[in-house]
Design a protein around this motif. Structure first.
Motif, PDB file in Angstrom:
ATOM      1  N   UNK A  10       0.844  -1.198   0.000  1.00  0.00           N
ATOM      2  CA  UNK A  10       0.000   0.000   0.000  1.00  0.00           C
ATOM      3  C   UNK A  10       0.875   1.242   0.000  1.00  0.00           C
ATOM      4  N   UNK A  11       0.336   2.303  -0.560  1.00  0.00           N
ATOM      5  CA  UNK A  11       1.061   3.577  -0.553  1.00  0.00           C
ATOM      6  C   UNK A  11       0.991   4.206   0.834  1.00  0.00           C
ATOM      7  N   UNK A  12       2.060   4.886   1.224  1.00  0.00           N
ATOM      8  CA  UNK A  12       2.043   5.635   2.474  1.00  0.00           C
ATOM      9  C   UNK A  12       1.451   7.015   2.240  1.00  0.00           C
ATOM     10  N   UNK A  13       0.931   7.596   3.300  1.00  0.00           N
ATOM     11  CA  UNK A  13       0.387   8.938   3.199  1.00  0.00           C
ATOM     12  C   UNK A  13       1.490   9.973   3.219  1.00  0.00           C
ATOM     13  N   UNK A  14       1.115  11.242   3.055  1.00  0.00           N
ATOM     14  CA  UNK A  14       2.111  12.315   3.102  1.00  0.00           C
ATOM     15  C   UNK A  14       2.635  12.493   4.520  1.00  0.00           C
ATOM     16  N   UNK A  15       3.956  12.463   4.686  1.00  0.00           N
ATOM     17  CA  UNK A  15       4.513  12.599   6.032  1.00  0.00           C
ATOM     18  C   UNK A  15       4.386  14.040   6.507  1.00  0.00           C
ATOM     19  N   UNK A  16       4.954  14.979   5.774  1.00  0.00           N
ATOM     20  CA  UNK A  16       4.760  16.405   6.065  1.00  0.00           C
ATOM     21  C   UNK A  16       4.995  16.742   7.527  1.00  0.00           C
ATOM     22  N   UNK A  17       6.161  16.384   8.032  1.00  0.00           N
ATOM     23  CA  UNK A  17       6.452  16.640   9.427  1.00  0.00           C
ATOM     24  C   UNK A  17       6.332  18.096   9.811  1.00  0.00           C
ATOM     25  N   UNK A  18       6.794  18.986   8.935  1.00  0.00           N
ATOM     26  CA  UNK A  18       6.739  20.411   9.275  1.00  0.00           C
ATOM     27  C   UNK A  18       5.297  20.900   9.351  1.00  0.00           C
ATOM     28  N   UNK A  19       4.443  20.403   8.458  1.00  0.00           N
ATOM     29  CA  UNK A  19       3.031  20.794   8.493  1.00  0.00           C
ATOM     30  C   UNK A  19       2.349  20.274   9.764  1.00  0.00           C
ATOM     31  N   UNK A  20       2.619  19.018  10.117  1.00  0.00           N
ATOM     32  CA  UNK A  20       2.023  18.452  11.319  1.00  0.00           C
ATOM     33  C   UNK A  20       2.464  19.205  12.563  1.00  0.00           C
ATOM     34  N   UNK A  21       3.761  19.501  12.659  1.00  0.00           N
ATOM     35  CA  UNK A  21       4.269  20.199  13.836  1.00  0.00           C
ATOM     36  C   UNK A  21       3.797  21.641  13.893  1.00  0.00           C
ATOM     37  N   UNK A  22       3.651  22.269  12.722  1.00  0.00           N
ATOM     38  CA  UNK A  22       3.158  23.640  12.699  1.00  0.00           C
ATOM     39  C   UNK A  22       1.777  23.752  13.300  1.00  0.00           C
ATOM     40  N   UNK A  23       0.915  22.777  12.997  1.00  0.00           N
ATOM     41  CA  UNK A  23      -0.437  22.777  13.570  1.00  0.00           C
ATOM     42  C   UNK A  23      -0.398  22.400  15.043  1.00  0.00           C
ATOM     43  N   UNK A  24       0.463  21.457  15.375  1.00  0.00           N
ATOM     44  CA  UNK A  24       0.510  20.954  16.744  1.00  0.00           C
ATOM     45  C   UNK A  24       1.012  22.008  17.723  1.00  0.00           C
ATOM     46  N   UNK A  25       2.039  22.726  17.337  1.00  0.00           N
ATOM     47  CA  UNK A  25       2.652  23.679  18.262  1.00  0.00           C
ATOM     48  C   UNK A  25       1.702  24.823  18.599  1.00  0.00           C
ATOM     49  N   UNK A  26       0.689  25.034  17.728  1.00  0.00           N
ATOM     50  CA  UNK A  26      -0.281  26.108  17.965  1.00  0.00           C
ATOM     51  C   UNK A  26      -1.477  25.651  18.780  1.00  0.00           C
ATOM     52  N   UNK A  27      -1.537  24.370  19.145  1.00  0.00           N
ATOM     53  CA  UNK A  27      -2.686  23.838  19.877  1.00  0.00           C
ATOM     54  C   UNK A  27      -2.733  24.416  21.292  1.00  0.00           C
ATOM     55  N   UNK A  28      -3.908  24.889  21.743  1.00  0.00           N
ATOM     56  CA  UNK A  28      -4.027  25.417  23.112  1.00  0.00           C
ATOM     57  C   UNK A  28      -3.710  24.356  24.153  1.00  0.00           C
ATOM     58  N   UNK A  29      -2.958  24.737  25.152  1.00  0.00           N
ATOM     59  CA  UNK A  29      -2.661  23.840  26.254  1.00  0.00           C
ATOM     60  C   UNK A  29      -1.635  22.766  25.956  1.00  0.00           C
ATOM     61  N   UNK A  30      -0.920  22.891  24.856  1.00  0.00           N
ATOM     62  CA  UNK A  30       0.058  21.872  24.475  1.00  0.00           C
ATOM     63  C   UNK A  30       1.114  21.687  25.559  1.00  0.00           C
ATOM     64  N   UNK A  31       1.428  20.433  25.857  1.00  0.00           N
ATOM     65  CA  UNK A  31       2.529  20.103  26.756  1.00  0.00           C
ATOM     66  C   UNK A  31       3.622  19.473  25.907  1.00  0.00           C
ATOM     67  N   UNK A  32       4.788  20.116  25.825  1.00  0.00           N
ATOM     68  CA  UNK A  32       5.822  19.636  24.907  1.00  0.00           C
ATOM     69  C   UNK A  32       7.207  19.899  25.460  1.00  0.00           C
ATOM     70  N   UNK A  33       8.137  18.989  25.126  1.00  0.00           N
ATOM     71  CA  UNK A  33       9.533  19.215  25.465  1.00  0.00           C
ATOM     72  C   UNK A  33      10.410  18.466  24.459  1.00  0.00           C
TER      73      UNK A  33
END
Length: 338
Positions: A37-60
């Motif tokens: 099967x084909x893999x989906x688009x990885x797009x790490x920068x796009x995923x992280x761009x949306x994630x880092x803007x999420x309210x209440x994010x806990x990240x390190x």
């Protein structure tokens, strides 16, 4: 060995995205399974761009000896209303590490994840979020470090290629299949709610509150009116005994473009074992192919006595898991005082 930790912020996205893309390439299905099967688009920068803007994010982030980012972890708080149908599958006050939410260095996966999770989980527990979820690509490389922390596989996401009509399943005597429309919302909603209600049973034991179940009965009104979606109802002798509903699937690292999702599928218990589900699925697959879709995805509970065997048997192969960990609800107070 002590792992140095520091906050993950906007300025770290480019490097973190590179780490994610590399980690995903290692962690996804073993090489022997990648060709079907084909893999989906990885797009790490796009995923992280949306994630880092999420309210209440806990990240390190984790650092090497030179202060360079070697891994990271980011969890999003999940808060669901009392009547939100999403509460039928997820705890209403929880936290999720979604696709793009973590990356680990080769050879030190468990060590680095332990340090990252200890930091992030302490903050989640302080916020009284005791149910933690993580989305990972299917495969031992992605699952093993989380298993070391007590996470178990809860939901499976499967994918199947949609091909031109080939051999169709044998028909079921007296069965009629018709396309459902907005006027069929009561029937579709009833069967969707009944499907969810059965998740209360062994061995899933998934709470199915009446508020979200009632909302689920109306949830698919927009889908039934949307030409990008499709639903069918199976009937026999005037009795509606099954249905299937497909909707567009959002591409992500495990879901390729041109994919639809099997949002609902149900057959009355008294009619199971006759092949009705296969006929409904074949109808949906034929529509999907004719409308330009080349893949269909489905989700099921790992512990479901029916779904866990049925969907792989009809052709769905695991591409991702949702792992979960539920902490003891007796905990209270500051960390270290339990």
């Amino acid at each position: 060995m002590t792992v140095a930790l520091a906050p993950l912020t906007d300025e770290h996205i480019p490097v973190a995205a590179q780490r994610y893309d590399r980690w995903f390439a290692r962690a996804r299905r073993p090489p022997s399974q990648r060709s079907w099967l084909a893999d989906g688009p990885v797009r790490g920068e796009e995923l992280l761009g949306k994630l880092i803007a999420a309210p209440g994010l806990e990240a390190c982030r984790a650092l090497d000896g030179d202060g360079n980012l070697t891994g990271y972890l980011a969890a999003v708080p999940v808060d669901l209303g009392p009547d939100d149908p999403a509460a039928l599958r997820s705890h209403p006050r929880s936290a999720l590490v979604p696709h793009g939410g973590h990356a680990l260095p080769a050879g030190r996966e468990s060590e680095v994840l332990r340090a990252l999770y200890a930091r992030v989980a302490a903050r989640l527990v302080a916020d009284r979020r005791l149910v933690h979820y993580v989305q990972v690509p299917a495969g031992d490389n992605a699952v093993a470090p989380w298993s070391d922390l007590g996470f178990g596989r809860e939901l499976v996401q499967g994918l199947m290629a949609v091909k031109a009509r080939g051999r169709q399943p044998r028909g079921v005597e007296g069965l009629g299949i018709r396309r459902a429309g907005l006027g069929d919302l009561p029937q579709v909603g009833r069967m969707a709610a009944e499907s969810s209600r059965r998740q209360r049973e062994s061995a899933m034991f998934q709470p199915q509150p009446e508020g979200p179940l009632a909302a689920l009965r109306l949830h698919y009104a927009d889908a039934l009116a949307d030409p990008r979606c499709a639903a069918w109802i199976a009937a026999r002798r005037g009795e509606e005994i099954g249905m299937v509903l497909v909707v567009p699937a959002a591409p992500d690292p495990v879901i390729p473009e041109s994919c639809v999702e099997l949002a609902e599928a149900y057959v009355e218990p008294s009619a199971r074992g006759e092949g009705i589900s296969r006929v409904l699925l074949a109808t949906a697959l034929a529509w999907a192919y004719d409308n330009g879709h080349r893949y269909v995805s489905a989700r099921w509970h790992s512990a479901s006595p029916l779904a866990a065997g049925h969907w792989p048997a009809v052709g769905f192969r695991p591409v991702a898991y949702r792992l979960s960990r539920t902490l003891d609800g007796r905990m209270g107070g500051a960390p270290g005082t339990f």
